[in-house]
Each structure stands twice: as C-alpha cells, then as structure tokens.
Design a protein around this motif. Sequence first.
Motif, mmCIF file in Angstrom:
data_model
loop_
_atom_site.group_PDB
_atom_site.id
_atom_site.type_symbol
_atom_site.label_atom_id
_atom_site.label_comp_id
_atom_site.label_asym_id
_atom_site.label_seq_id
_atom_site.Cartn_x
_atom_site.Cartn_y
_atom_site.Cartn_z
ATOM 1 N N PRO A 192 10.469 9.317 -8.448
ATOM 2 C CA PRO A 192 9.063 8.998 -8.194
ATOM 3 C C PRO A 192 8.183 9.302 -9.410
ATOM 4 N N LYS A 193 8.678 10.166 -10.331
ATOM 5 C CA LYS A 193 7.892 10.523 -11.520
ATOM 6 C C LYS A 193 8.863 10.591 -12.711
ATOM 7 N N GLY A 194 8.434 10.107 -13.866
ATOM 8 C CA GLY A 194 9.329 10.067 -15.027
ATOM 9 C C GLY A 194 9.653 11.437 -15.603
ATOM 10 N N VAL A 195 10.778 11.530 -16.345
ATOM 11 C CA VAL A 195 11.147 12.791 -17.007
ATOM 12 C C VAL A 195 10.660 12.774 -18.455
ATOM 13 N N GLU A 196 10.430 13.978 -18.977
ATOM 14 C CA GLU A 196 10.029 14.102 -20.383
ATOM 15 C C GLU A 196 11.312 14.309 -21.186
ATOM 16 N N CYS A 209 0.822 -1.223 0.000
ATOM 17 C CA CYS A 209 0.000 0.000 0.000
ATOM 18 C C CYS A 209 0.853 1.269 0.000
ATOM 19 N N PHE A 210 2.174 1.139 -0.268
ATOM 20 C CA PHE A 210 3.013 2.330 -0.470
ATOM 21 C C PHE A 210 2.680 2.932 -1.832
ATOM 22 N N LEU A 211 2.713 4.253 -1.935
ATOM 23 C CA LEU A 211 2.559 4.931 -3.231
ATOM 24 C C LEU A 211 3.665 5.979 -3.365
ATOM 25 N N PRO A 212 4.251 6.138 -4.562
ATOM 26 C CA PRO A 212 5.354 7.095 -4.740
ATOM 27 C C PRO A 212 5.002 8.522 -4.295
ATOM 28 N N GLU A 213 3.718 8.878 -4.342
ATOM 29 C CA GLU A 213 3.314 10.231 -3.897
ATOM 30 C C GLU A 213 3.650 10.457 -2.419
ATOM 31 N N MET A 214 3.787 9.372 -1.647
ATOM 32 C CA MET A 214 4.115 9.552 -0.218
ATOM 33 C C MET A 214 5.498 10.186 -0.078
ATOM 34 N N LEU A 215 6.418 9.842 -0.982
ATOM 35 C CA LEU A 215 7.751 10.459 -0.934
ATOM 36 C C LEU A 215 7.669 11.886 -1.456
ATOM 37 N N GLY A 272 13.368 1.715 -14.646
ATOM 38 C CA GLY A 272 12.763 2.317 -13.446
ATOM 39 C C GLY A 272 11.377 1.760 -13.158
ATOM 40 N N TYR A 273 11.009 1.778 -11.887
ATOM 41 C CA TYR A 273 9.629 1.485 -11.486
ATOM 42 C C TYR A 273 9.268 2.485 -10.395
ATOM 43 N N PRO A 274 8.394 3.485 -10.647
ATOM 44 C CA PRO A 274 7.734 3.780 -11.915
ATOM 45 C C PRO A 274 8.757 4.120 -13.007
ATOM 46 N N LYS A 275 8.302 4.078 -14.245
ATOM 47 C CA LYS A 275 9.168 4.332 -15.390
ATOM 48 C C LYS A 275 9.891 5.663 -15.248
ATOM 49 N N ASN A 276 11.155 5.701 -15.695
ATOM 50 C CA ASN A 276 11.924 6.957 -15.686
ATOM 51 C C ASN A 276 11.500 7.883 -16.823
ATOM 52 N N LEU A 277 10.930 7.293 -17.898
ATOM 53 C CA LEU A 277 10.489 8.125 -19.019
ATOM 54 C C LEU A 277 9.028 8.503 -18.799
ATOM 55 N N GLY A 278 8.758 9.818 -18.807
ATOM 56 C CA GLY A 278 7.429 10.315 -18.476
ATOM 57 C C GLY A 278 6.410 10.116 -19.575
ATOM 58 N N THR A 279 6.871 10.059 -20.843
ATOM 59 C CA THR A 279 5.927 9.903 -21.953
ATOM 60 C C THR A 279 6.361 8.724 -22.810
ATOM 61 N N LYS A 280 5.438 8.233 -23.595
ATOM 62 C CA LYS A 280 5.789 7.159 -24.538
ATOM 63 C C LYS A 280 6.573 7.808 -25.671
ATOM 64 N N VAL A 281 7.825 7.386 -25.876
ATOM 65 C CA VAL A 281 8.621 7.967 -26.954
ATOM 66 C C VAL A 281 8.271 7.229 -28.244
ATOM 67 N N GLN A 282 7.755 7.987 -29.217
ATOM 68 C CA GLN A 282 7.441 7.354 -30.504
ATOM 69 C C GLN A 282 8.158 8.117 -31.583
ATOM 70 N N HIS A 283 9.272 7.582 -32.006
ATOM 71 C CA HIS A 283 10.095 8.282 -32.980
ATOM 72 C C HIS A 283 10.867 7.235 -33.763
ATOM 73 N N PRO A 284 10.896 7.345 -35.096
ATOM 74 C CA PRO A 284 11.638 6.329 -35.843
ATOM 75 C C PRO A 284 13.115 6.382 -35.448
ATOM 76 N N GLY A 285 13.701 5.249 -35.263
ATOM 77 C CA GLY A 285 15.127 5.234 -34.910
ATOM 78 C C GLY A 285 15.363 5.209 -33.414
ATOM 79 N N VAL A 286 14.320 5.487 -32.615
ATOM 80 C CA VAL A 286 14.481 5.444 -31.158
ATOM 81 C C VAL A 286 13.660 4.263 -30.622
ATOM 82 N N THR A 287 14.346 3.330 -29.989
ATOM 83 C CA THR A 287 13.663 2.130 -29.491
ATOM 84 C C THR A 287 13.666 2.133 -27.977
#
Length: 339
Positions: free
Chosen positions: A226-230, A63-69, A246-261
């Motif tokens: 505690p929160k991903g970066v853009e 029942c821990f949530l990253p918002e507590m930190l 990372g958990y939660p993910k370090n990336l804040g948004t889904k990266v959708q770009h050709p050549g970037v996996t």
Amino acid sequence: MFGLIGHLTSLEHAQSVARELGYPEYADQGLDFWCSAPPQIVDNITVTSVTGQKIEGRYVESCFLPEMLATRRIKAATRKVINAMAHAQKHGIDITALGGFSSIIFENFNLQQIRQVRNVMLEFDRFTTGNTHTAYIICRQVEQASEQLGINLSEATVAVCGATGDIGSAVCRWLDARTDVAELLLIARNQERLQELQNELGRGKIVGLEEALPQADIIVWVASMPKGVEIDPTALKQPCLLVDGGYPKNLGTKVQHPGVTVLNGGIVEHSLDIDWRIMSIVNMDVPARQLFACFAESMLLEFEKWHTNFSWGRNRITIEKMEQIGSASVKHGFRPLLI
Ligand code: NDP
C-alpha cells in the motif's frame, strides 16, 4: 463496451483530485467519508485502434483508497470493489478491468463468494484482472530496456520483488522460458509460496530484499504494497534497471542516481491519442497515450470481442496467454513504455 475500475493512490491524492474536478465538498473530507462514498462513472472514453476500429468505454471510480487496508477498514475496501463491479455491470459494460488493488482485494478476501449485490447478480465473466497483459508488458520492458542500457540478459541477475504474486509469478515463468536470463532472485514474505514457485520453475534463489538489491542488474517490483519502500541507490549495481510495476509505486522516493534507471512498469503507450481525462488525474507523463496495461487489456478484449474473464484467479497466467494478449496488443497499436 469496455470498462475500467480504478482508484487513486492515497487520501491526499483523492482530496487534490476532488478539488481539481470541482468537488470542493469531497476535497475537505477524511478517510471515513471516502469509505462511504459510492462508485461513480467519471469518464467516457473512445479508443481508436491502428486498424481503424473504434470502441467506447467507461471509467468507474471505486472510491477505494490504499489507506483503507493500512487502517484495517477491510469491510469498506471490499464493499468498494464489489459495488464498483455491480455499477459497471448495471451500466451494461461487457468487459471491465479491475485496476490496481481492486483485483488484489477481490482475491485476498474471496469476493467470488459474494455474487448478489442488491438487485445485481454479478457475472464474473464480464471482468478481468488485466494481469496477463501487465505481465507480458513488464517482460517486454525488461527485454527491451535492458538492451537499451547495454545489460545482457544472458549474464544478468534479475530480482523479482513480489515473485509469488499473480504478475510476479508470470514474469518469472516468461523470463525462465522465453529468455536466457542468467539468474533469478525470488523475493516475497511467505516462504512456502516461494518454495512452490522455485519448485515449479526448477530454478531461482530465494533471498531477502536487502540481500538481493546489491546483486541485481535488473529489479522488477510487483509487490502489492500500500506504500512504497525507500531504497538506497548507492547500494545498487551500476548500471541497474528498476522496473516499478506497482500501483501505488513500490519505490517510495524518486531514485536519482547516475547508473540507476527507473522505468514505470506495466505501462503501455498507444499509437493514437485516446479521448479521455482519467490518465491526467493519475499523473501519467503523456496522459493521452500512456495507460496501465491492465486497462489496456479490457480494451483489447473489447477490440477482439473476447468478452470473457481472460485473466482470472491467482497464479494461472500461462506463457501462451501472454503471447495471445501480446499479439492483440501489437495489432491494435500498443507498445511497452521504454526509457
Ligand atoms: P498479488 O497480490 O498477486 O502479489 C503480490 C506479491 O507481492 C506477492 O508475491 C506477495 O507475497 C508480495 N508482497 C506483498 N507485500 C510485500 C512486501 N512488503 N515485501 C515483499 N513482497 C511483498 O498482486 P498482483 O500480482 O496482482 O499485483 C502486483 C502489483 O502490480 C500491485 O501493486 C498492483 O497494484 C500492480 N498492478 C499494476 C498493473 C498495471 O497495469 N501496471 C495492473 C495490475 C496490478 P507475500 O505476501 O508472501 O509477501
């Protein structure tokens, strides 16, 4: 029996899971409610190895949530981890992984000082952070996914964001000693610890994130954010491999770009279905087979009857231990998630 102590990624996630699992009274509650909620065993698990061996486990929701930190509810955060550990021990679990932020909170707030939790005297050798297996899996992902993408490690620059952390430092050690990687970029905030790591490795450039991103062919994200970066994918090299461990993910948004996996880092796939429901709750793509490598570590310790805190403390992961847990991982049918 093995155990997994886990948590959800945000308050919003917790509310939607509570609704899904049929606890509407939890679904409408705010952070204060989660701060006072006790740990619960919410899943019974059976795992079969490719050797035919079967083991039983329990999932303990802390029942821990990253918002507590983020909102400085530190006491609540530490209580969640300690209470979940006591709960696991009280239920006779022999070896339990401290998933996600549980091990980070344990280390950062020196919870080894708290041994007595009500009538339970914590036995720390019943717990593992799972970080040795996680670091091993991330390294194998870097080696194998780079090959899939045609990135040659001997010419590649690898940036490790969170390099001085438990997992990050182990990844740096492995890449330095076990691969012919051309350049390592070391990223974290504390300069003293970066300097120590650079001295230990005898190599690696200490750089800021902004400076590192356009230079890197591969970026390993293992920062405890505690929160991903853009990030702006147009600023990256092409091809570029992002391994987000990372958990939660370090990336804040889904990266959708050709050549970037983008590859989910520190995730393993089992060769056989696992009888559980917890991985669908954390939105794993193939919930019956995919799981966090730290959770798989406690399964491996149970399969091998290594009932000991295999991964413990900070920055003590050796290449030998990564190889040891790595061969158990292969033996029982786990493999790194690839593209
Ligand atoms: P640690 O706390 O040991 O290390 C975290 C690292 O991140 C440190 O180098 C820290 O250095 C750095 N860091 C923290 N915040 C920032 C920031 N804003 N910018 C740059 N660097 C930062 O953590 P672990 O190694 O134990 O875990 C790392 C991540 O891996 C966590 O997200 C964790 O949840 C996840 N994890 C995933 C597992 C899996 O099975 N897939 C298993 C276990 C963990 P500094 O403070 O100096 O910046």
